[in-house]
Motif scaffolding. Structure first.
Motif, PDB file in Angstrom:
ATOM      1  N   ASP A 277      18.379 111.212 -19.906  1.00 35.21           N
ATOM      2  CA  ASP A 277      18.568 109.494 -20.033  1.00 35.21           C
ATOM      3  C   ASP A 277      18.513 109.080 -19.119  1.00 35.21           C
ATOM      4  O   ASP A 277      18.506 107.563 -19.013  1.00 35.21           O
ATOM      5  CB  ASP A 277      19.946 109.625 -20.100  1.00 35.21           C
ATOM      6  N   SER A 278      17.458 109.466 -17.989  1.00 42.37           N
ATOM      7  CA  SER A 278      17.221 108.628 -16.787  1.00 42.37           C
ATOM      8  C   SER A 278      15.576 108.188 -17.253  1.00 42.37           C
ATOM      9  O   SER A 278      14.684 108.884 -17.536  1.00 42.37           O
ATOM     10  CB  SER A 278      17.059 109.237 -15.642  1.00 42.37           C
ATOM     11  N   GLU A 279      15.492 107.142 -16.945  1.00 44.77           N
ATOM     12  CA  GLU A 279      13.967 106.434 -17.042  1.00 44.77           C
ATOM     13  C   GLU A 279      13.522 105.974 -15.698  1.00 44.77           C
ATOM     14  O   GLU A 279      14.087 105.424 -14.847  1.00 44.77           O
ATOM     15  CB  GLU A 279      13.948 105.263 -17.878  1.00 44.77           C
ATOM     16  N   TYR A 280      12.423 106.534 -15.326  1.00 47.44           N
ATOM     17  CA  TYR A 280      11.869 106.281 -13.847  1.00 47.44           C
ATOM     18  C   TYR A 280      10.594 105.441 -14.001  1.00 47.44           C
ATOM     19  O   TYR A 280       9.748 105.666 -14.911  1.00 47.44           O
ATOM     20  CB  TYR A 280      11.173 107.451 -12.989  1.00 47.44           C
ATOM     21  N   ALA A 281      10.186 104.582 -13.039  1.00 42.43           N
ATOM     22  CA  ALA A 281       9.122 103.762 -12.951  1.00 42.43           C
ATOM     23  C   ALA A 281       8.590 103.708 -11.700  1.00 42.43           C
ATOM     24  O   ALA A 281       9.390 103.283 -10.580  1.00 42.43           O
ATOM     25  CB  ALA A 281       9.324 102.272 -13.475  1.00 42.43           C
ATOM     26  N   THR A 282       7.517 104.273 -11.245  1.00 49.09           N
ATOM     27  CA  THR A 282       6.704 104.018  -9.978  1.00 49.09           C
ATOM     28  C   THR A 282       5.717 102.964  -9.800  1.00 49.09           C
ATOM     29  O   THR A 282       4.882 103.195 -10.700  1.00 49.09           O
ATOM     30  CB  THR A 282       6.098 105.632  -9.478  1.00 49.09           C
ATOM     31  N   VAL A 283       5.821 102.156  -8.849  1.00 45.68           N
ATOM     32  CA  VAL A 283       4.954 100.953  -8.726  1.00 45.68           C
ATOM     33  C   VAL A 283       4.621 100.884  -7.336  1.00 45.68           C
ATOM     34  O   VAL A 283       5.245 101.052  -6.427  1.00 45.68           O
ATOM     35  CB  VAL A 283       5.642  99.651  -9.259  1.00 45.68           C
ATOM     36  N   ALA A 284       3.206 100.455  -7.266  1.00 43.77           N
ATOM     37  CA  ALA A 284       2.695 100.280  -5.976  1.00 43.77           C
ATOM     38  C   ALA A 284       2.934  98.654  -5.900  1.00 43.77           C
ATOM     39  O   ALA A 284       2.484  97.672  -6.540  1.00 43.77           O
ATOM     40  CB  ALA A 284       1.180 100.655  -5.776  1.00 43.77           C
ATOM     41  N   MET A 285       3.271  98.467  -4.316  1.00 43.02           N
ATOM     42  CA  MET A 285       3.641  96.851  -4.229  1.00 43.02           C
ATOM     43  C   MET A 285       2.917  96.392  -2.884  1.00 43.02           C
ATOM     44  O   MET A 285       3.301  97.117  -1.874  1.00 43.02           O
ATOM     45  CB  MET A 285       5.214  96.467  -4.288  1.00 43.02           C
ATOM     46  N   ARG A 286       2.345  95.357  -2.731  1.00 45.75           N
ATOM     47  CA  ARG A 286       1.769  94.954  -1.849  1.00 45.75           C
ATOM     48  C   ARG A 286       2.493  93.396  -1.312  1.00 45.75           C
ATOM     49  O   ARG A 286       2.457  92.530  -2.309  1.00 45.75           O
ATOM     50  CB  ARG A 286       0.285  94.706  -1.626  1.00 45.75           C
ATOM     51  N   GLU A 313       3.637  99.499   0.093  1.00 45.67           N
ATOM     52  CA  GLU A 313       4.335 100.637  -0.381  1.00 45.67           C
ATOM     53  C   GLU A 313       4.565 101.045  -1.728  1.00 45.67           C
ATOM     54  O   GLU A 313       4.324 100.052  -2.507  1.00 45.67           O
ATOM     55  CB  GLU A 313       5.828 100.480   0.209  1.00 45.67           C
ATOM     56  N   VAL A 314       5.147 102.163  -2.164  1.00 40.75           N
ATOM     57  CA  VAL A 314       5.356 102.857  -3.341  1.00 40.75           C
ATOM     58  C   VAL A 314       6.656 102.686  -3.562  1.00 40.75           C
ATOM     59  O   VAL A 314       7.302 103.583  -2.900  1.00 40.75           O
ATOM     60  CB  VAL A 314       4.561 104.084  -3.629  1.00 40.75           C
ATOM     61  N   TRP A 315       7.172 102.051  -4.408  1.00 39.02           N
ATOM     62  CA  TRP A 315       8.605 102.045  -4.855  1.00 39.02           C
ATOM     63  C   TRP A 315       8.939 102.804  -5.810  1.00 39.02           C
ATOM     64  O   TRP A 315       7.997 102.593  -7.049  1.00 39.02           O
ATOM     65  CB  TRP A 315       9.139 100.734  -4.741  1.00 39.02           C
ATOM     66  N   THR A 316       9.906 103.494  -6.370  1.00 37.56           N
ATOM     67  CA  THR A 316      10.192 104.125  -7.378  1.00 37.56           C
ATOM     68  C   THR A 316      11.416 103.746  -7.973  1.00 37.56           C
ATOM     69  O   THR A 316      12.584 103.560  -7.234  1.00 37.56           O
ATOM     70  CB  THR A 316      10.153 105.596  -7.359  1.00 37.56           C
ATOM     71  N   PHE A 317      11.611 103.245  -9.160  1.00 38.11           N
ATOM     72  CA  PHE A 317      13.142 102.803  -9.786  1.00 38.11           C
ATOM     73  C   PHE A 317      13.584 103.673 -10.769  1.00 38.11           C
ATOM     74  O   PHE A 317      12.738 104.223 -11.386  1.00 38.11           O
ATOM     75  CB  PHE A 317      12.784 101.349 -10.300  1.00 38.11           C
ATOM     76  N   VAL A 318      14.798 103.562 -10.892  1.00 31.03           N
ATOM     77  CA  VAL A 318      15.407 104.490 -12.043  1.00 31.03           C
ATOM     78  C   VAL A 318      16.306 103.697 -12.686  1.00 31.03           C
ATOM     79  O   VAL A 318      16.873 102.702 -12.282  1.00 31.03           O
ATOM     80  CB  VAL A 318      15.895 105.766 -11.509  1.00 31.03           C
ATOM     81  N   ARG A 319      16.611 104.006 -14.064  1.00 31.20           N
ATOM     82  CA  ARG A 319      17.776 103.376 -14.753  1.00 31.20           C
ATOM     83  C   ARG A 319      18.267 104.512 -15.799  1.00 31.20           C
ATOM     84  O   ARG A 319      17.584 105.247 -16.344  1.00 31.20           O
ATOM     85  CB  ARG A 319      17.394 101.999 -15.282  1.00 31.20           C
ATOM     86  N   GLN A 320      19.232 104.443 -16.233  1.00 30.24           N
ATOM     87  CA  GLN A 320      20.107 104.995 -17.275  1.00 30.24           C
ATOM     88  C   GLN A 320      19.415 104.245 -18.376  1.00 30.24           C
ATOM     89  O   GLN A 320      19.576 103.080 -18.459  1.00 30.24           O
ATOM     90  CB  GLN A 320      21.435 105.379 -17.132  1.00 30.24           C
ATOM     91  N   ARG A 321      19.247 105.090 -19.660  1.00 30.67           N
ATOM     92  CA  ARG A 321      18.578 104.258 -20.580  1.00 30.67           C
ATOM     93  C   ARG A 321      19.728 103.088 -21.255  1.00 30.67           C
ATOM     94  O   ARG A 321      20.717 103.300 -21.332  1.00 30.67           O
ATOM     95  CB  ARG A 321      18.601 105.277 -21.867  1.00 30.67           C
ATOM     96  N   GLY A 322      19.009 101.856 -21.172  1.00 27.66           N
ATOM     97  CA  GLY A 322      19.775 100.902 -21.362  1.00 27.66           C
ATOM     98  C   GLY A 322      20.440 100.106 -20.268  1.00 27.66           C
ATOM     99  O   GLY A 322      20.977  98.940 -20.542  1.00 27.66           O
TER     100      GLY A 322
END
Length: 334
Positions: A277-286, A313-322
Motif C-alpha cells: 500500500d506504500s508508494e515511493y517517489a525518488t526525485v533529484a532536486m537542485r 540532493e536526492v529526496w525520496t517521498f512515501v505515501r500510503q495509497r490515497g
C-alpha cells in the motif's frame, strides 16, 4: 657508553620524526574531508544519507539530468539489507559494511582493524607507526599504501552493495539501474515530467511535483523553527528521529541553524514504484538557500553567510495509497 647513548638518542629521534611525518600526512589527507563534512552538517539531514527507500534502500536511484552522478549510500537507516520494508532501528543492526562487533562485524571493519593493528604493533616494537618514515621514499610509500587501502575499501563497498541489493533492483530493465540522465521536460515548478522507471506502476502527476516542492520549503522552515510537531506532519517517524537528534546536538553546541530563501531551481523524477500500500517517489532536486548557524541567544554568526548557496540532493517521498506524501529519505550526490 656515551657512544651507545648517542646512538640510542639518534634512533629515538628518527622514530619520532617518522611518527610526526606520518601524522602530518594523515592530517593533510583528512583535512579536506573534515572541512567538507563540517560545511554540510548544518542543514536538514546533516549533509548525510538518511532514511529508507523501502526495498530499494540499498540500491542507488537512477541518475537524472539534475543529478547526473550517483547518490551516496545511506549513513543512517532503519532498513535491513534485503528487507522489503523498514526493519529494526539502526542501533540494533549487526551487519553492514561497518557492522558492530562479534560475528556480525562487517568486512570493512576487519580490514581497518588489520591495518590499524599492524601500525600499532610497529610502534610498540620500535618500527614506527609505518615501520619508519625516515625520508621522502618512506612518505611516498605511505601514500602508496593509503592509495591501496582506499582502492581495497572501494572494492569492498561495491561488493557489499551488490551482495545486499534486493533482487528486484536488478530485474525489469531500466527500472532497476541507472538509465542515464532523464529528459528534463520541465513542469510548472521546475520538475521534469519525463524519466524515471519505465515500468513503474506509480504515475507522478503535476500535483505530486507541487507537493514535493512544497515539502522542500516546509521541512526547511520547520527545521529552522525547531518545530518537531510540524516535522511529524511532513516526514516519516524515522526521518523525524534523525531531525530530533540533530537538533538536540545543535542545542548541546549552543547553536541554532537557520535556513531561509529556499528556492527550487530544477528537479527530476528518478524512479517511482509501489510496495504493497506504500508508494515511493525518488526525485533529484537542485535548490538554493541561505544557510546560517548562529550562536543560540546572542545570534552571533558561527558558520554560513547571508549569501545563498546551491545544493543538489536526492529526496525520496512515501505515501500510503490515497494519502499525503512524506519525506522518507535524503541522499547526497557524488
Amino acid at each position: 657508553m656515551p657512544g651507545r647513548f648517542e646512538e640510542t638518542k639518534m634512533n629515538f629521534s628518527q622514530r619520532t620524526r617518522g611518527i610526526v611525518r606520518a601524522l602530518a600526512v594523515a592530517m593533510a589527507l583528512a583535512l579536506p574531508v573534515a572541512m567538507t563534512i563540517s560545511a554540510a552538517d548544518a542543514r536538514v539531514g546533516g549533509g548525510m544519507g538518511s532514511g529508507s527507500r523501502g526495498s530499494r534502500t540499498y540500491s542507488a536511484p537512477p541518475s537524472t539530468s539534475t543529478a547526473p552522478g550517483t547518490a551516496a549510500p545511506m549513513n543512517r537507516t532503519f532498513s535491513q539489507p534485503g528487507s522489503p520494508s523498514m526493519g529494526a532501528p539502526a542501533a540494533a543492526t549487526s551487519g553492514g559494511l561497518f557492522g558492530r562487533g562479534g560475528a556480525g562485524r562487517g568486512l570493512l571493519g576487519g580490514l581497518a582493524a588489520g591495518f590499524l593493528g599492524a601500525g600499532l604493533l610497529g610502534m610498540l616494537f620500535g618500527g614506527g607507526l609505518f615501520s619508519g618514515l625516515g625520508g621522502l621514499s618512506s612518505i611516498l610509500g605511505l601514500l602508496l599504501q593509503i592509495g591501496l587501502i582506499v582502492l581495497v575499501v572501494r572494492l569492498a563497498m561495491s561488493w557489499w552493495q551488490r551482495r545486499n541489493a534486493p533482487a528486484e533492483a536488478y530485474a525489469g530493465g531500466p527500472a532497476a539501474g541507472a538509465a542515464g540522465p532523464q529528459p528534463n521536460a520541465r513542469s510548472g515548478f521546475g520538475f521534469g515530467l519525463g524519466g524515471g522507471s519505465s515500468n513503474a506502476p506509480v504515475e507522478i502527476a503535476p500535483a505530486d511535483y507541487e507537493a514535493f516542492e512544497r515539502l522542500l520549503g516546509e521541512i526547511q522552515a520547520a527545521w529552522s523553527d525547531e518545530d518537531i510537531a510540524k516535522l511529524h506532519t511532513l516526514a516519516t517517524p524515522e526521518m523525524v528521529s534523525y531531525f530530533t537528534k540533530d537538533l538536540e546536538q545543535n542545542k548541546a553546541n549552543n547553536d541554532i541553524n537557520k535556513v531561509s530563501n529556499v528556492k527550487l531551481l530544477q528537479g527530476d523524477l528518478a524512479e517511482a514504484w509501489r510496495e504493497g500500500d506504500s508508494e515511493y517517489a525518488t526525485v533529484a532536486m537542485r535548490f538554493s538557500l541561505v544557510d546560517k548557524t548562529l550562536e543560540r541567544g546572542s545570534g552571533r554568526l558561527v558558520a554560513g553567510s547571508e549569501q545563498p548557496i546551491e545544493v543538489t540532493e536526492v529526496w525520496t517521498f512515501v505515501r500510503q495509497r490515497g494519502g499525503n506524501w512524506e519525506l522518507s529519505a535524503i541522499q547526497q550526490t557524488n
